[in-house]
Design a protein around this motif. Structure first.
Motif: not given
Length: 337
Positions: A183-212
């Motif tokens: 199975n697959h689960f993923g998430a991401a968040v993006h946050y623009n700080v005061a119209d100055i800088m953008t922060l990105h974060g992402g996570y992914e979990n894959n059980s038995k990835v590609d069948g292995v």
């Protein structure tokens, strides 16, 4: 293929032209007879690529085409779809419709949900802006540990509306459909700080990835920082905990690897310049370090005019566990329609 322009060099440089609702009579737009909003779009991209350890130069054809349609089903519920081809490639074999993002979805001011084949939230961050220009051979598909997918079928994905400067995405579905418990689960968040800088974060979990028989996970954190006078800076750190490619489908040993990317850019009117560096640390297989680290440095000069983007890219890398660094050159033209 270098995957160098999955969202274009400057985003707006190949912005897609929208269509109006078609009446029941033929119009000049590709002869569509429908009361749905229908759009044909694509990218024409060709480049000449040379690498010093190769047998000669190669014309790489990354042109592709897609179709979109949408129509209101209820108030604040719009049904939409997309089907997009892969890159043409050398012989057209990878250019079939449906190779790239192909899905059916619902959208409204509450966000949008899609079902089908699409980029995972984490990989969307890996791909842009941290694999351009020419860094993907290390930061993207050039790693030694399989922990996350790029474009995934058999998933559902939700993308939120903006909450101030915050947006987020979630994805869930099957991993390898022929393997029970994959199975697959993923998430991401993006946050623009005061119209100055953008922060990105992402996570992914894959059980038995590609069948292995390995449960894999990956995460990425990064930033984009516009600077005065046309300068900009972006950087990211990625960690993958999964299965080693060299050990793939044999013993399924646990492996992990860290990766880094940093990109600087400068724009002066239509002229743009990018300089990027990416590196993979030596991976660890069952806690033992492997001698497989690699790096790439790449510079790109581009010019944007009337939707056309000619560019020149020069770099050096020792990706794919090469013993020595090699120099590469790419000269190309791209435009969107």
């Amino acid at each position: 293929m270098d995957k160098m322009f999955k969202r274009t060099l400057v985003g707006a440089a190949i912005a897609l032209a929208s269509t109006s609702t078609f009446a029941a009579e033929e119009t000049g737009q590709i002869g569509v007879l429908s009361d749905f909003n229908v759009q044909a779009y694509g990218v024409a991209a060709i480049s000449a690529f040379y690498q010093e350890d190769s047998t000669g130069y190669d014309y790489e054809n990354e042109s592709r085409i897609g179709f979109r349609a949408n129509k209101d089903m209820f108030d604040n519920v719009n049904v939409f779809m997309q089907i997009e081809s892969g890159y043409v490639g050398d012989d057209g074999a990878s250019g079939s419709l449906g190779v790239r993002d192909t899905f059916l979805g619902l959208q409204g001011d509450w966000g949008k949900v899609r079902f089908g084949r699409m980029l995972t939230p984490l990989y969307e961050i890996v791909d842009w802006p941290y694999s351009n220009p020419g860094l993907g051979r290390v930061f993207d598909w050039g790693g030694d540990v399989k922990a996350h997918y790029d474009r995934k079928s058999d998933i559902a994905r939700y993308d939120s509306p903006a909450f101030g400067g915050l947006t987020f995405s979630l994805s869930a579905g099957r991993g390898d459909t022929g393997t029970d418990g994959s199975n697959h689960f993923g998430a991401a968040v993006h946050y623009n700080v005061a119209d100055i800088m953008t922060l990105h974060g992402g996570y992914e979990n894959n059980s038995k990835v590609d069948g292995v028989d390995v449960d894999a996970s990956a995460y990425i954190i990064g930033f984009e920082l516009p600077l005065p006078s046309g300068f900009g800076l972006a950087g990211a750190y990625k960690f993958a905990d999964g299965a080693q490619y060299t050990d793939w489908a044999t013993t399924g040993l646990d492996a992990e690897q860290s990766s880094y990317s940093i990109v600087g850019q400068y724009w002066n009117g239509p002229w743009g310049f990018k300089l990027g560096y990416a590196a993979n640390d030596d991976s660890e297989l069952e806690g033992v370090k492997q001698d497989d680290g690699d790096e790439v440095v790449s510079a790109q000069l581009m010019y944007v005019h009337n939707g056309f983007v000619p560019y020149v890219r020069v770099g050096q890398h020792d990706a794919y566990d090469a013993n020595d660094k090699v120099t590469f050159v790419r000269v190309g033209l791209e435009y969107g329609f």
